[in-house]
Design a protein around this motif. Structure first.
Motif, mmCIF file in Angstrom:
data_model
loop_
_atom_site.group_PDB
_atom_site.id
_atom_site.type_symbol
_atom_site.label_atom_id
_atom_site.label_comp_id
_atom_site.label_asym_id
_atom_site.label_seq_id
_atom_site.Cartn_x
_atom_site.Cartn_y
_atom_site.Cartn_z
ATOM 1 N N ASP A 88 27.536 -2.330 36.071
ATOM 2 C CA ASP A 88 27.673 -3.784 35.905
ATOM 3 C C ASP A 88 26.561 -4.462 36.685
ATOM 4 O OD1 ASP A 88 28.894 -6.495 35.508
ATOM 5 O OD2 ASP A 88 30.580 -5.287 34.793
ATOM 6 N N VAL A 89 26.437 -5.790 36.506
ATOM 7 C CA VAL A 89 25.371 -6.545 37.177
ATOM 8 C C VAL A 89 25.568 -6.499 38.700
ATOM 9 C CG1 VAL A 89 24.825 -8.140 35.303
ATOM 10 C CG2 VAL A 89 26.746 -8.648 36.819
ATOM 11 N N PRO A 138 36.211 -5.752 18.321
ATOM 12 C CA PRO A 138 37.472 -6.379 18.739
ATOM 13 C C PRO A 138 37.682 -7.719 18.051
ATOM 14 C CG PRO A 138 36.131 -5.738 20.648
ATOM 15 C CD PRO A 138 35.261 -5.632 19.438
ATOM 16 N N GLY A 139 38.957 -8.048 17.846
ATOM 17 C CA GLY A 139 39.340 -9.377 17.396
ATOM 18 C C GLY A 139 39.674 -10.199 18.619
ATOM 19 N N ILE A 168 41.216 -10.541 21.908
ATOM 20 C CA ILE A 168 41.738 -9.660 22.961
ATOM 21 C C ILE A 168 41.993 -10.516 24.202
ATOM 22 C CG2 ILE A 168 41.258 -7.601 24.368
ATOM 23 C CD1 ILE A 168 41.392 -6.956 21.351
ATOM 24 N N ASN A 209 29.349 -1.848 26.303
ATOM 25 C CA ASN A 209 30.415 -2.853 26.271
ATOM 26 C C ASN A 209 29.975 -4.211 26.826
ATOM 27 O OD1 ASN A 209 33.398 -3.870 26.680
ATOM 28 N ND2 ASN A 209 32.446 -3.909 28.707
ATOM 29 N N THR A 263 38.615 -14.774 26.644
ATOM 30 C CA THR A 263 39.438 -15.545 25.712
ATOM 31 C C THR A 263 40.372 -16.513 26.450
ATOM 32 O OG1 THR A 263 40.864 -13.594 25.587
ATOM 33 C CG2 THR A 263 39.387 -13.973 23.743
ATOM 34 N N GLY A 303 29.148 -2.994 31.698
ATOM 35 C CA GLY A 303 30.103 -4.097 31.860
ATOM 36 C C GLY A 303 31.478 -3.558 32.211
ATOM 37 N N ILE A 317 37.575 -5.686 29.128
ATOM 38 C CA ILE A 317 37.669 -4.553 28.207
ATOM 39 C C ILE A 317 36.968 -3.331 28.809
ATOM 40 C CG2 ILE A 317 36.945 -3.692 25.940
ATOM 41 C CD1 ILE A 317 37.328 -6.582 24.875
ATOM 42 N N THR A 353 41.584 -11.449 27.479
ATOM 43 C CA THR A 353 40.718 -11.209 28.644
ATOM 44 C C THR A 353 40.310 -12.552 29.226
ATOM 45 O OG1 THR A 353 38.659 -11.332 27.399
ATOM 46 C CG2 THR A 353 39.650 -9.145 27.603
ATOM 47 N N LYS A 356 26.229 -9.624 17.338
ATOM 48 C CA LYS A 356 27.259 -8.621 17.065
ATOM 49 C C LYS A 356 27.125 -8.030 15.662
ATOM 50 C CE LYS A 356 29.390 -8.751 21.055
ATOM 51 N NZ LYS A 356 29.340 -7.562 21.941
ATOM 52 N N TYR A 377 25.907 -15.437 19.129
ATOM 53 C CA TYR A 377 26.832 -14.311 19.358
ATOM 54 C C TYR A 377 27.086 -13.558 18.047
ATOM 55 C CZ TYR A 377 31.078 -11.990 21.150
ATOM 56 O OH TYR A 377 32.028 -11.072 21.539
ATOM 57 N N ASP A 414 21.367 -4.624 35.988
ATOM 58 C CA ASP A 414 21.410 -5.579 34.880
ATOM 59 C C ASP A 414 20.879 -4.846 33.653
ATOM 60 O OD1 ASP A 414 20.841 -7.550 32.971
ATOM 61 O OD2 ASP A 414 20.574 -9.064 34.531
ATOM 62 N N ILE A 415 21.725 -4.739 32.626
ATOM 63 C CA ILE A 415 21.378 -3.908 31.474
ATOM 64 C C ILE A 415 20.191 -4.486 30.688
ATOM 65 C CG2 ILE A 415 22.965 -4.919 29.760
ATOM 66 C CD1 ILE A 415 22.448 -1.167 30.380
ATOM 67 N N ARG A 433 35.152 -5.227 34.745
ATOM 68 C CA ARG A 433 36.356 -6.025 34.442
ATOM 69 C C ARG A 433 36.625 -6.023 32.930
ATOM 70 N NH1 ARG A 433 33.761 -12.099 34.951
ATOM 71 N NH2 ARG A 433 33.585 -12.411 32.701
HETATM 72 P P1 NAD Z 1 34.118 -10.017 30.162
HETATM 73 O O1 NAD Z 1 33.264 -11.222 30.288
HETATM 74 O O2 NAD Z 1 35.501 -10.045 30.749
HETATM 75 O O3 NAD Z 1 33.366 -8.743 30.769
HETATM 76 C C1 NAD Z 1 32.027 -8.455 30.453
HETATM 77 C C2 NAD Z 1 31.427 -7.607 31.547
HETATM 78 O O4 NAD Z 1 30.052 -7.363 31.190
HETATM 79 C C3 NAD Z 1 31.423 -8.316 32.910
HETATM 80 O O5 NAD Z 1 31.864 -7.441 33.922
HETATM 81 C C4 NAD Z 1 29.969 -8.693 33.100
HETATM 82 O O6 NAD Z 1 29.557 -8.779 34.470
HETATM 83 C C5 NAD Z 1 29.263 -7.575 32.360
HETATM 84 N N1 NAD Z 1 27.905 -7.941 32.000
HETATM 85 C C6 NAD Z 1 27.478 -9.110 31.439
HETATM 86 N N2 NAD Z 1 26.142 -9.126 31.342
HETATM 87 C C7 NAD Z 1 25.700 -7.949 31.829
HETATM 88 C C8 NAD Z 1 24.417 -7.378 32.014
HETATM 89 N N3 NAD Z 1 23.299 -8.048 31.681
HETATM 90 N N4 NAD Z 1 24.317 -6.135 32.548
HETATM 91 C C9 NAD Z 1 25.434 -5.454 32.915
HETATM 92 N N5 NAD Z 1 26.676 -5.960 32.779
HETATM 93 C C10 NAD Z 1 26.824 -7.185 32.246
HETATM 94 O O7 NAD Z 1 34.155 -9.696 28.600
HETATM 95 P P2 NAD Z 1 35.239 -8.881 27.724
HETATM 96 O O8 NAD Z 1 36.141 -9.861 27.073
HETATM 97 O O9 NAD Z 1 35.814 -7.762 28.504
HETATM 98 O O10 NAD Z 1 34.283 -8.327 26.556
HETATM 99 C C11 NAD Z 1 33.710 -7.030 26.575
HETATM 100 C C12 NAD Z 1 32.948 -6.818 25.294
HETATM 101 O O11 NAD Z 1 33.815 -7.005 24.164
HETATM 102 C C13 NAD Z 1 31.780 -7.783 25.078
HETATM 103 O O12 NAD Z 1 30.714 -7.116 24.442
HETATM 104 C C14 NAD Z 1 32.379 -8.830 24.167
HETATM 105 O O13 NAD Z 1 31.383 -9.506 23.433
HETATM 106 C C15 NAD Z 1 33.266 -7.977 23.295
HETATM 107 N N6 NAD Z 1 34.357 -8.709 22.622
HETATM 108 C C16 NAD Z 1 35.352 -9.283 23.333
HETATM 109 C C17 NAD Z 1 36.370 -9.939 22.645
HETATM 110 C C18 NAD Z 1 37.531 -10.574 23.355
HETATM 111 O O14 NAD Z 1 38.415 -11.109 22.676
HETATM 112 N N7 NAD Z 1 37.628 -10.544 24.672
HETATM 113 C C19 NAD Z 1 36.330 -10.044 21.263
HETATM 114 C C20 NAD Z 1 35.287 -9.448 20.582
HETATM 115 C C21 NAD Z 1 34.306 -8.770 21.288
#
Ligand code: NAD
Length: 435
Positions: A226-227, A371-372, A374, A275, A379, A202, A207, A376, A344, A340, A251-252, A205
């Motif tokens: 990434d996908v 993460p809390g 964040i 991630n 959120t 992932g 995190i 992005t 997690k 979710y 695709d993971i 983009r």
């Molecule tokens: P995001 O949606 O901005 O990015 C996620 C990335 O993962 C995307 O690029 C997406 O294409 C990729 N992805 C999704 N499914 C996939 C798959 N099957 N195979 C490969 N890639 C795949 O999300 P983010 O906010 O950057 O979050 C990143 C991680 O942090 C996630 O695991 C999320 O659950 C966790 N998280 C985020 C927050 C937050 O506040 N943003 C809080 C807690 C946890």
């Protein structure tokens, strides 16, 4: 989505008005940059009780210069606290100095593991957790308070280096356990991941992109997975990173994802960052099976599958690091997120159970970041009032940035972080959720 309230309170009229109204006063956090690589002042080293740690040499290598007054960091060695009387020294030592700790400064307490044969020691060492979390909630001005449990100062050097730097700006109220070691290979302070290969799922983009950027800054050759739909973005990230970075469209959740990664990297890899993650929120009563399985598949099943496949193939080299991504929603629970939250919390369970075995059998550590809130795209899609509550309901009264999660990941990924294993470290500004 910019935090306009934070920008407003950073101006003089904004500060005046919000203070008069009794509203939260988030400090502008001092994050790491090449021009601002250390804390804004010196280090005060205090000891409660009788310590057996050999700490001074480690602090001299790690932390800021020693300071007698107005420190930017205070390290209080409380490993020798064994009873209520020596616990009182924690109060006596910190009471006069807390007020003078610089803005965006650090208080790091050091504790000992709880002794199951000595309930007095266990009681007062556990007391340090309540102390740490309470001080974290009241200290304010962008300052953080964390507790490290350790038996060997040298094994905790990379952890102290992280906590005593601007890289840990959004980590507060945490209890981090560091084992007795060995810590692993000594790392170049500027490029600790030089010569290492890191894969970030992932990574196109959010995190993941910040993690890829930070690991590349630290010298790693990064594979941005990434996908296929995100291929152009993943390629763009890899091109910007340079250093031999490449994009991997996959695709993971594919049943053979681990095998495909191993085939792509015949020389193996050193750092695996799980991630990739998705949300499909609905209350349980309205949640169809597809929403449940989509989230469980990306966030948990694929993490289990690829980890197993890569370890079984020996694709993670000795000294390797696995960093998975949990979430405070998995620790605290969140309405509308049974899928979710389950996924997690599952990540945290995986990390704690696998860590000792992966280290013993493969020389690989397994940790998680949780993460809390964040800032992005994930959120930014949250409705305004819930988003605003998420931002403010933590001790730092603001959301974190992707780079905060990335810096925490980079610390866990370091070659000399080998004594940090099986930890779930929250990057949440000490969120009130599940604290
Ligand atoms: P995001 O949606 O901005 O990015 C996620 C990335 O993962 C995307 O690029 C997406 O294409 C990729 N992805 C999704 N499914 C996939 C798959 N099957 N195979 C490969 N890639 C795949 O999300 P983010 O906010 O950057 O979050 C990143 C991680 O942090 C996630 O695991 C999320 O659950 C966790 N998280 C985020 C927050 C937050 O506040 N943003 C809080 C807690 C946890």
């Amino acid at each position: 989505m910019a935090d306009r309230y934070l920008s407003f309170t950073a101006t003089a009229p904004g500060r005046f008005l919000t203070r008069r109204l009794g509203l939260p006063q988030p400090a502008v956090l001092r994050r790491w940059s090449p021009a601002q690589s250390s804390l804004p002042g010196g280090l005060l080293h205090l000891t409660a009780g009788t310590s057996r740690l050999d700490l001074a040499a480690v602090l001299a290598r790690t932390g800021p210069e020693a300071a007698a007054s107005d420190p930017a960091a205070v390290v209080l060695d409380a490993t020798g606290v064994r009873d209520v009387d020596t616990l009182a020294e924690v109060h006596a030592l910190l009471h006069p100095v807390v007020r003078s700790v610089a803005e965006s400064g650090r208080v790091v307490l050091l504790g000992a593991p709880l002794d199951p044969d000595d309930h007095h020691q266990a009681a007062v060492q556990q007391a340090l957790e309540g102390f740490t979390r309470s001080l974290g909630k009241e200290i304010g001005r962008g300052r953080t308070v964390n507790l490290v449990r350790l038996t060997d100062a040298a094994a905790a050097e990379s952890t102290l280096r992280f906590l005593l730097s601007p890289k840990s700006a959004y980590v507060s109220g945490q209890v981090i356990g560091v084992g007795a070691g060995p810590a692993g290979d000594r790392a170049d302070p500027d490029r600790p991941l030089a010569g290492r290969t890191a894969l970030v799922t992932g990574g196109a983009r959010g995190i993941g992109e910040a993690v890829a950027r930070t690991l590349a800054r630290d010298g790693a050759r990064v594979v941005v997975l990434d996908v296929p739909q995100a291929e152009a973005d993943a390629r763009g990230v890899a091109e910007r990173l340079g250093g031999g970075a490449l994009a991997l469209s996959l695709d993971i959740t594919a049943a053979d994802a681990g095998e495909r990664i191993a085939a792509e990297l015949p020389d193996g890899l050193d750092v695996l960052v799980h991630n990739a993650g998705i949300t499909r929120d609905r209350r349980l009563v309205n949640m169809p099976a597809e929403r449940w399985s989509a989230v469980l598949d990306v966030n948990l099943a694929s993490v289990l599958r690829t980890t197993d496949a890569l370890l079984a193939k020996g694709a993670l080299r000795p000294g390797g690091r696995i960093v998975a991504t949990a979430s405070i929603a998995g620790l605290a629970g969140n309405a509308g997120q049974t899928n979710y939250g389950a996924s997690k919390a599952g990540v945290a369970g995986l990390v704690r159970a696998l860590a000792p075995r992966a280290l013993a059998e493969h020389g690989v550590t397994v940790n998680a970041v949780a993460p809390g809130f964040i800032e992005t795209r994930m959120t930014a899609a949250v409705p305004l009032f819930i988003r605003e509550a998420g931002r403010r309901m933590n001790s730092l009264a603001q959301g974190g940035l992707p780079v905060d999660v990335a810096e925490t990941t980079a610390w866990l990924a370091r070659p000399d972080s080998g004594a940090v294993n099986g930890q779930v470290v929250r990057v949440c500004g000490q969120s009130l959720l599940g604290a």
